[in-house]
Write a protein that holds these residues in place. Sequence first.
Motif: not given
Length: 618
Positions: A372-401
Amino acid sequence: MRLVALLVCVVSCSSGSKSVVKDSVLEKLRVDSFGPESIVPGTKALVTGDGFVSESFGKMTLVIEVSGEAITLEPEFVTRNQLAAEITEQVVEKLGNSTTVSVRVIATSYLNGLDYESATRQVAVAASTTIVPRIETIELQALTFVGDNIAVSGQNFLISDGEGQTEAVVSGCMRIGTLCEQVTTSIPLVPSSRSVGVFAIPPELTGIYEGDFEGEIFLRNRSSYGDTSGSSKSLNFSMSEAIFGDADGSAASLGQFWSFSGGGFLPQSPNSSTVIEFQGTVNGVAEQLVLVPEVANGRSVRYLINESDILDSLVDLRGAGGTLQGDFRLVVSYNSEQVVTSSKNVTLIVSPIKQVVYLNFTQGFHESLRYFGIDIAELEIREYVAQAMVRHYEGINVDVRIAPPSDTALYTTIEITGADPNGLSLLGHDNSPGKDVGNERLFDNVGGVNAQTQQDGFPGYGGIFIESLLGFSFHPGNLTETLDGANPLFDEIFDEFRTSRGGQELETIPTEISVEGCASAKSRTEKATCSIAMLGELIAATASHELGHALGLAQPFDSGFHNEGDEPGRIMDSAGNRDFMERIGLGTTPVFCESAFTYLRDILPGEAAETIVRPHCD
């Protein structure tokens, strides 16, 4: 850094021009260090530097020159900044008595066919089949207990299984009053380097009662080439009996731990044990309990809240939870010896059930980001994925790490990797066994291989496969096929950074990352923001879908695995009904449909979610 020209026509050949794809990683090829200095057969030598690539993107060769002879090794890729190479007996023989060698790395890029070579670095080495360990200093804690680590610094510790094992050989006696029985024991040293290691004080040496140890210590290296021992030093210390320091009073749920600190704790074994005794109330009812914890180390124990002991009969672990309030104490036993600590009044809370989710980003994920040409942003991608999943599971007791959980034993792992090992170009696959209605397990593994699912006729390998996400491109290359839900916006954003499309890899990470405005992104800066956010949304949409399967969706009380039909934004719709724009959340918001959300709230009730209009599930 030398660049050996081997021009390959990769881009723009149809127009008659020849353009070489830039390999921005190998262009940084550099060696900073090589070690350890002392080398024996079985040593895993580490090379640090920059510009290293995995076998998916190039061939790396480590060259060690000694007395005009070149020794070539095929190193193992660890990270872009580290390689590892196994040192054999033959390499040790070739190094001989040399004290200085030259080290460099050469590489061939699979992106452009060019050869790259780092500058040569002179490093000190001392190679031999055996080395003699030496102790320089010994460090104990001010208050010493059985099970405590004793830190040792010195020279020539064996640091890998391939090299052998360094042992601390301790002899002496534990003086308790007038008694002082002589004991000798060998204890494995746990090294962190050639010169630093620790070993734990075993009860075989000291027992568990208060007293003074008087003795000596020396180190012994054991390997297939023979044993070597260093000189001894005196080892004297005063040891205290076990104490109960404090309890972590924070709330914990099923599968999580209550922690107790102090000192002098021993693990469960045929000869030793540590138990927690409780006298007080459980949800207001008088109770006396004996709880068996696990010993993390001599200074702390932790009790796993589980459904296999008496606590499950007293507290609704999957419902409202409960409270233990009263006196706790710890009892440590070794053979016929027993120490009972003083009691402390503590309140411990069992909180409502929670699903912890660990996103395991594998080496395959790390490597495939380069496509994808953006491997320098690996940490940012990881954090973004976790935050987006928390958004999807809002109101449900799911803890994404994104870090391995240490405070719970029951958690679901979702493996996020590169290629689909099933060979089916799946975006993701839940390979956990059967439909877990009610989320009884709490510890599914969506990843790796599951022989049971293979026997049932389903793909055996599970996880999220990011190379398959290139299917949303109209020119994915030979990694996958274009999907029906492909969209020109994918290519408009990612071609800027994909070297296979003549782009230049991302070099600067934007400060703000969002999909807002990505439909009209034009500048490289705007596309950088969008590339990270869009890939994060694609991964999160797939991971939330596979987690939904692991939790019993869709149609938890029926045989189906997806929602019926196609409605915008439904996370549990089948893959073919969720196109690129829907997955990244442009034009619609990814949500669980009505009955699916109700089901999730029933099994994992969380804080109230924002009231939104949810689509029907059928």
